[in-house]
Write a protein that holds these residues in place. Structure first.
Motif, PDB file in Angstrom:
ATOM      1  N   GLY A 114      88.594 105.562  26.910  1.00 56.90           N
ATOM      2  CA  GLY A 114      88.305 104.521  27.928  1.00 56.90           C
ATOM      3  C   GLY A 114      89.130 103.392  27.773  1.00 56.90           C
ATOM      4  N   ASN A 115      88.889 102.460  28.772  1.00 57.57           N
ATOM      5  CA  ASN A 115      89.646 101.193  28.908  1.00 57.57           C
ATOM      6  C   ASN A 115      88.953 100.337  27.622  1.00 57.57           C
ATOM      7  OD1 ASN A 115      91.631 101.603  30.776  1.00 57.57           O
ATOM      8  ND2 ASN A 115      90.319 101.403  32.394  1.00 57.57           N
ATOM      9  N   GLY A 168      82.075 102.227  23.115  1.00 56.60           N
ATOM     10  CA  GLY A 168      81.481 103.355  22.499  1.00 56.60           C
ATOM     11  C   GLY A 168      80.683 104.259  23.816  1.00 56.60           C
ATOM     12  N   VAL A 169      80.104 105.502  23.666  1.00 56.88           N
ATOM     13  CA  VAL A 169      79.343 106.083  24.594  1.00 56.88           C
ATOM     14  C   VAL A 169      78.323 105.309  25.160  1.00 56.88           C
ATOM     15  CG1 VAL A 169      80.311 108.339  24.053  1.00 56.88           C
ATOM     16  CG2 VAL A 169      78.406 107.432  23.076  1.00 56.88           C
ATOM     17  N   ALA A 170      77.522 104.718  24.326  1.00 55.78           N
ATOM     18  CA  ALA A 170      76.322 104.048  25.098  1.00 55.78           C
ATOM     19  C   ALA A 170      76.809 103.000  26.085  1.00 55.78           C
ATOM     20  CB  ALA A 170      75.680 103.364  23.752  1.00 55.78           C
ATOM     21  N   GLY A 171      78.038 102.559  25.933  1.00 60.46           N
ATOM     22  CA  GLY A 171      78.677 101.594  27.058  1.00 60.46           C
ATOM     23  C   GLY A 171      79.022 102.227  28.327  1.00 60.46           C
ATOM     24  N   GLU A 183      73.164 113.943  25.082  1.00 58.88           N
ATOM     25  CA  GLU A 183      72.964 113.962  23.642  1.00 58.88           C
ATOM     26  C   GLU A 183      73.378 112.732  22.982  1.00 58.88           C
ATOM     27  OE1 GLU A 183      72.865 117.526  21.335  1.00 58.88           O
ATOM     28  OE2 GLU A 183      72.319 118.896  23.129  1.00 58.88           O
ATOM     29  N   ALA A 184      74.799 112.878  23.129  1.00 58.42           N
ATOM     30  CA  ALA A 184      75.633 111.727  22.322  1.00 58.42           C
ATOM     31  C   ALA A 184      74.956 110.310  23.040  1.00 58.42           C
ATOM     32  CB  ALA A 184      77.026 111.851  22.304  1.00 58.42           C
ATOM     33  N   ALA A 185      75.271 110.150  24.061  1.00 58.16           N
ATOM     34  CA  ALA A 185      74.973 108.782  24.617  1.00 58.16           C
ATOM     35  C   ALA A 185      73.659 108.321  25.316  1.00 58.16           C
ATOM     36  CB  ALA A 185      75.878 108.566  26.079  1.00 58.16           C
ATOM     37  N   LYS A 230      95.070 103.560  25.144  1.00 60.38           N
ATOM     38  CA  LYS A 230      93.623 103.805  25.644  1.00 60.38           C
ATOM     39  C   LYS A 230      92.730 103.676  24.268  1.00 60.38           C
ATOM     40  CE  LYS A 230      94.483 103.125  29.823  1.00 60.38           C
ATOM     41  NZ  LYS A 230      94.290 101.867  30.324  1.00 60.38           N
ATOM     42  N   ARG A 231      91.430 103.544  24.323  1.00 60.24           N
ATOM     43  CA  ARG A 231      90.439 103.688  23.413  1.00 60.24           C
ATOM     44  C   ARG A 231      89.811 104.864  23.247  1.00 60.24           C
ATOM     45  NH1 ARG A 231      87.631  99.542  20.772  1.00 60.24           N
ATOM     46  NH2 ARG A 231      88.395  98.105  22.430  1.00 60.24           N
ATOM     47  N   LEU A 232      89.725 105.560  21.884  1.00 59.09           N
ATOM     48  CA  LEU A 232      88.891 106.751  21.818  1.00 59.09           C
ATOM     49  C   LEU A 232      87.361 106.536  21.765  1.00 59.09           C
ATOM     50  CD1 LEU A 232      88.989 109.862  21.072  1.00 59.09           C
ATOM     51  CD2 LEU A 232      89.398 109.158  18.900  1.00 59.09           C
ATOM     52  N   LEU A 233      86.593 106.786  22.640  1.00 58.56           N
ATOM     53  CA  LEU A 233      85.085 106.743  22.612  1.00 58.56           C
ATOM     54  C   LEU A 233      84.471 107.641  21.884  1.00 58.56           C
ATOM     55  CD1 LEU A 233      84.899 105.597  26.488  1.00 58.56           C
ATOM     56  CD2 LEU A 233      85.341 104.244  24.169  1.00 58.56           C
ATOM     57  N   LEU A 234      84.771 108.948  22.218  1.00 58.79           N
ATOM     58  CA  LEU A 234      84.391 109.953  21.306  1.00 58.79           C
ATOM     59  C   LEU A 234      85.217 111.284  21.326  1.00 58.79           C
ATOM     60  CD1 LEU A 234      81.457 111.243  20.363  1.00 58.79           C
ATOM     61  CD2 LEU A 234      81.400 112.118  22.666  1.00 58.79           C
ATOM     62  N   ASP A 235      85.329 111.663  19.877  1.00 52.35           N
ATOM     63  CA  ASP A 235      86.263 112.929  19.862  1.00 52.35           C
ATOM     64  C   ASP A 235      85.065 114.010  19.607  1.00 52.35           C
ATOM     65  OD1 ASP A 235      87.633 115.083  18.703  1.00 52.35           O
ATOM     66  OD2 ASP A 235      88.226 114.009  16.981  1.00 52.35           O
ATOM     67  N   VAL A 236      85.141 114.989  20.486  1.00 54.95           N
ATOM     68  CA  VAL A 236      83.960 115.858  20.360  1.00 54.95           C
ATOM     69  C   VAL A 236      84.031 116.775  19.227  1.00 54.95           C
ATOM     70  CG1 VAL A 236      83.015 117.921  21.432  1.00 54.95           C
ATOM     71  CG2 VAL A 236      83.478 116.165  22.857  1.00 54.95           C
TER      72      VAL A 236
END
Length: 328
Positions: free
Chosen positions: A107-108, A113-116, A142-144, A189-195
């Motif tokens: 993400g930008n 994080g995913v909640a955002g 699930e994650a967010a 870019k920002r890493l928000l979630l690495d599965v």
């Protein structure tokens, strides 16, 4: 008399099994499917006595159409298209694993994080695809803890367009795979979630075959699996050479970072290995994950009926490939 005999022989040849003919292998043209490419380029298929026609496809659904039309014998493809088409009557089987990891949410800078992601636009690939199942079923629900249809605006687009969409602010985040993830991260870019961090070593691409191939060419299927295993060993043991081969085959370009440093193509592949690896073994954890994907697909309305993983996975082929090769 001779003409009649020749005609009879010709008809018998047509009716004979396809032994000796090239085995047609389709593969989704993704970095995670590098074992298919390596097995071909390093001669592992040839070492097994196989003549192979390797054909690349842009995505799983298109490859599945070729399988359904009888144009392909074996495929390197994501698990979701296999069980989605199984539900429609294409009675194929998953035989081995290809890789683990590959997907991440980027993400930008404004999202931490995913909640955002609530109220944001997220780029994803076609609705109903395997990556879409993973995005909606796992990443968002699930994650967010978000409802995909209500809390997030999912924008479908080709994976190659996602970086530009992020740069222009058309989307706030993107769910993509390697090497697109590494390219974006190296550019800032920002890493928000690495599965693969959340679900360690989750399987994605698999080797599968249609029933006709399994019935008529079992020895060749086993040979393909042995060549596949050799390719994975090469990827793990010869990382520098395999990184160069992957960079060239997938036309990965050098990346200029936000600080002006140029990262060579092979180093982009090395970065991608932080989220991606290869293995041919289907373990119990892999079967549980594939079942999870099936359950997501059913809950999302992408499957018309519930399925069990035992209906589409056949581990006996993996066991056959473990047996010593017969001397020629």
């Amino acid at each position: 008399m001779i003409k009649t005999l020749l005609t009879a022989l010709w008809l018998l040849a047509l009716a004979a099994p396809a032994h000796g003919k090239a085995i047609r292998i389709g593969w989704v043209h993704a970095m995670a499917n590098a074992p298919a490419l390596i097995a071909d380029k390093k001669g592992y298929f040839a070492d097994e006595g196989l003549q192979v026609e390797l054909r690349a496809f842009g995505d799983g659904p298109v490859l599945q159409q070729a399988l359904a039309a009888g144009e392909i014998d074996i495929a390197y493809i994501g698990a979701p298209p296999v069980f989605q088409w199984y539900a429609r009557g294409l009675n194929s089987r998953i035989l081995a694993k290809v890789n683990y990891g590959q997907a991440a949410l980027i993400g930008n800078a404004g999202i931490t994080g995913v909640a955002g992601l609530r109220g944001k636009k997220v780029a994803g690939v076609a609705k109903g695809s395997g990556m879409d199942v993973l995005l909606r079923g796992y990443v968002l629900k699930e994650a967010a803890r978000l409802e995909p249809e209500r809390d997030v605006d999912i924008v479908s687009m080709p994976v190659g367009n996602m970086a530009a969409a992020l740069e222009r602010g058309l989307v706030d985040a993107a769910f993509t795979w390697e090497p697109f993830v590494s390219d974006a991260l190296l550019r800032g870019k920002r890493l928000l979630l690495d599965v693969n961090q959340s679900l360690p070593r989750y399987p994605w691409y698999v080797v599968m075959a249609v029933p006709k191939t399994l019935a008529e060419r079992p020895d060749d299927v086993v040979k393909v699996l042995r060549a596949h295993r050799k390719a994975i060993a090469f990827l793990e043991q010869q990382q520098d050479e395999s990184n160069r081969l992957i960079a060239a085959a997938f036309q990965i370009a050098p990346v200029k970072t936000a600080g002006g440093v140029t990262i060579e193509a092979a180093a982009v592949v090395r970065e991608a290995r932080k989220r991606l690896g290869w293995s041919d073994r289907l373990e119990e954890a892999d079967l549980r994950f594939i079942q999870r994907l099936m359950d997501y697909s059913y809950a999302l309305g992408y499957l018309g009926k519930e399925l069990r993983v035992s209906q589409v996975v056949d581990q006996s082929w993996q066991q056959r490939a473990d047996q010593p090769r017969a001397k020629r």
